[in-house]
Design a protein around this motif. Structure first.
Motif, short mmCIF file in Angstrom:
data_model
loop_
_atom_site.label_atom_id
_atom_site.label_comp_id
_atom_site.label_asym_id
_atom_site.label_seq_id
_atom_site.Cartn_x
_atom_site.Cartn_y
_atom_site.Cartn_z
N ARG A 5 0.84 -1.19 0.00
CA ARG A 5 0.00 0.00 0.00
C ARG A 5 0.88 1.25 0.00
NH1 ARG A 5 -2.34 3.45 3.82
NH2 ARG A 5 -4.35 4.31 3.18
N GLY A 6 1.93 1.23 0.83
CA GLY A 6 2.84 2.36 0.87
C GLY A 6 3.52 2.58 -0.46
N GLY A 7 3.87 1.46 -1.13
CA GLY A 7 4.50 1.59 -2.44
C GLY A 7 3.59 2.25 -3.44
N ARG A 8 2.31 1.87 -3.44
CA ARG A 8 1.36 2.48 -4.37
C ARG A 8 1.19 3.97 -4.08
NH1 ARG A 8 -1.57 -2.37 -3.48
NH2 ARG A 8 -2.99 -1.30 -2.05
N LEU A 9 1.10 4.31 -2.79
CA LEU A 9 0.97 5.72 -2.43
C LEU A 9 2.21 6.50 -2.85
CD1 LEU A 9 -0.60 5.42 1.14
CD2 LEU A 9 -1.72 6.31 -0.91
N GLY A 10 3.38 5.87 -2.65
CA GLY A 10 4.62 6.53 -3.06
C GLY A 10 4.66 6.77 -4.55
N ASP A 11 4.20 5.79 -5.34
CA ASP A 11 4.17 5.96 -6.79
C ASP A 11 3.28 7.14 -7.18
OD1 ASP A 11 5.84 3.81 -7.07
OD2 ASP A 11 4.25 2.38 -7.56
N THR A 12 2.15 7.29 -6.47
CA THR A 12 1.22 8.39 -6.76
C THR A 12 1.87 9.73 -6.45
OG1 THR A 12 -0.70 7.00 -6.27
CG2 THR A 12 -1.02 9.38 -6.19
N VAL A 13 2.54 9.81 -5.32
CA VAL A 13 3.21 11.05 -4.94
C VAL A 13 4.30 11.38 -5.96
CG1 VAL A 13 4.63 12.19 -3.20
CG2 VAL A 13 2.72 10.74 -2.50
N VAL A 14 5.11 10.38 -6.32
CA VAL A 14 6.18 10.61 -7.28
C VAL A 14 5.62 11.11 -8.60
CG1 VAL A 14 7.90 9.43 -8.72
CG2 VAL A 14 7.80 8.98 -6.26
N ALA A 15 4.56 10.49 -9.09
CA ALA A 15 3.97 10.91 -10.37
C ALA A 15 3.51 12.36 -10.31
CB ALA A 15 2.82 9.99 -10.75
N HIS A 16 2.87 12.74 -9.21
CA HIS A 16 2.39 14.13 -9.07
C HIS A 16 3.55 15.11 -9.01
CE1 HIS A 16 -1.99 13.96 -8.66
NE2 HIS A 16 -1.84 12.79 -8.04
N VAL A 17 4.59 14.77 -8.24
CA VAL A 17 5.71 15.70 -8.09
C VAL A 17 6.51 15.79 -9.39
CG1 VAL A 17 7.82 16.21 -6.82
CG2 VAL A 17 5.83 15.34 -5.60
N VAL A 18 6.72 14.66 -10.07
CA VAL A 18 7.38 14.69 -11.37
C VAL A 18 6.63 15.60 -12.32
CG1 VAL A 18 7.91 13.34 -13.44
CG2 VAL A 18 8.52 12.44 -11.19
N ASP A 19 5.31 15.47 -12.34
CA ASP A 19 4.50 16.31 -13.21
C ASP A 19 4.71 17.79 -12.90
OD1 ASP A 19 2.02 16.28 -15.19
OD2 ASP A 19 1.56 17.75 -13.63
N ARG A 20 4.75 18.14 -11.65
CA ARG A 20 4.92 19.54 -11.26
C ARG A 20 6.32 20.06 -11.60
NH1 ARG A 20 1.93 18.98 -5.33
NH2 ARG A 20 -0.13 18.46 -6.19
N ILE A 21 7.33 19.21 -11.45
CA ILE A 21 8.69 19.62 -11.79
C ILE A 21 8.81 19.83 -13.30
CG2 ILE A 21 11.09 18.88 -11.87
CD1 ILE A 21 10.61 17.49 -9.16
N VAL A 22 8.35 18.85 -14.07
CA VAL A 22 8.48 18.92 -15.53
C VAL A 22 7.68 20.08 -16.09
CG1 VAL A 22 7.97 17.72 -17.69
CG2 VAL A 22 9.02 16.48 -15.80
N SER A 23 6.51 20.35 -15.52
CA SER A 23 5.67 21.45 -16.00
C SER A 23 6.21 22.82 -15.60
CB SER A 23 4.25 21.29 -15.47
OG SER A 23 4.20 21.53 -14.07
N GLY A 24 7.15 22.84 -14.64
CA GLY A 24 7.69 24.11 -14.18
C GLY A 24 6.99 24.66 -12.96
N SER A 25 5.98 23.95 -12.46
CA SER A 25 5.30 24.42 -11.24
C SER A 25 6.28 24.47 -10.08
CB SER A 25 4.13 23.49 -10.91
OG SER A 25 3.15 23.53 -11.93
N TYR A 26 7.19 23.51 -10.03
CA TYR A 26 8.32 23.57 -9.11
C TYR A 26 9.54 23.87 -9.98
CZ TYR A 26 5.38 21.03 -5.71
OH TYR A 26 4.38 20.64 -4.84
N ALA A 27 10.07 25.06 -9.89
CA ALA A 27 11.15 25.49 -10.78
C ALA A 27 12.50 24.94 -10.33
CB ALA A 27 11.20 27.02 -10.82
N VAL A 28 13.44 24.91 -11.27
CA VAL A 28 14.81 24.49 -10.97
C VAL A 28 15.38 25.39 -9.87
CG1 VAL A 28 17.16 24.33 -11.87
CG2 VAL A 28 15.23 23.53 -13.25
#
Length: 241
Positions: A5-28
């Motif tokens: 269950r923790g692994g699935r939740l972690g995958d969800t968090v990673v996907a959301h954060v990756v999306d925000r980084i790639v989109s520029g919502s979280y800048a370099v």
């Protein structure tokens, strides 16, 4: 059950954060939200947050430093072959530049493998490739089936070349790209007949053990088929940077 269950939740968090980084919502150079903030947003434990940060570090997107938090790293260090990162890049790349680069990489590798295949292909693989070409010709009126058999044709050539690393790289990036409508789109009218002729030229060169012709026809096919699809994905206009 908790670790899964923790692994699935972690995958969800990673996907959301990756999306925000790639989109520029979280800048370099910017710091990610703190552990308590991420826990509150996603309803997860600190353990899951820390596991997620480790996964993001493995993908080259962030660096966690004691006392400084977790900063977004420059794009040059991102692992673009990672499926989560690549999918987000394709989705947010308005100018299709990542797909242009993907096509160039694919063309370079598949040209080499087509040439090598023409040099080393044996009788059994020749027969299989000839059969696949004949079958591909029966699919031109069925776009979905044709595109699936097109993939089989290319993978047969890569496998017969013996270049396992090249095959793995192309298979990885191309399989992810094919999931995106921004890469595939609907084939323009008459495109499958043009595509079939291109495949037949590639196949004929390989069956004739002509590596130079095989490489030339493979590159032309990959680049020109993308050029035919690319404007159609944007209402007939090539996007500007």
């Amino acid at each position: 059950m908790e670790p899964r269950r923790g692994g699935r939740l972690g995958d969800t968090v990673v996907a959301h954060v990756v999306d925000r980084i790639v989109s520029g919502s979280y800048a370099v150079g910017e710091s990610l939200p703190t552990e308590p903030q991420l826990c509150a947003e996603f309803g997860i434990s600190r353990t899951v947050v820390r596991e997620s940060i480790k996964l993001l570090e493995e993908k080259g997107l962030v660096k966690a430093t004691s006392g400084r938090g977790t900063q977004v790293l420059p794009r040059a260090g991102w692992n673009l072959l990672d499926p989560v990162v690549l999918e987000a890049q394709i989705r947010h790349d308005r100018g299709l530049h990542i797909l242009d680069d993907l096509v160039e990489v694919r063309a370079a590798l598949e040209c080499d493998m087509a040439a090598r295949c023409a040099r080393v292909i044996g009788p059994a693989d020749k027969e299989a490739l000839a059969r696949q070409l004949d079958f591909l010709a029966t699919c031109v009126d069925d776009p979905e089936r044709y595109l699936a058999e097109d993939v089989v044709f290319h993978e047969m050539i890569m496998a017969a070349s013996g270049n396992e690393l090249g095959y793995a790289i192309v298979h990885s990036i191309h399989a992810k790209a094919r999931l995106s409508g921004r890469y595939n789109g609907m084939p323009p009218a008459g495109d499958l007949a043009v595509s079939l002729a291109e495949h037949q030229r590639i196949g004929a060169a390989i069956l004739a053990n002509d590596p130079d012709a095989a490489a030339t026809h493979m590159r032309r096919h990959i680049v020109e088929s993308w050029e035919r699809r690319r404007p159609a994905l944007h209402g007939g206009q090539t996007p500007t940077p």
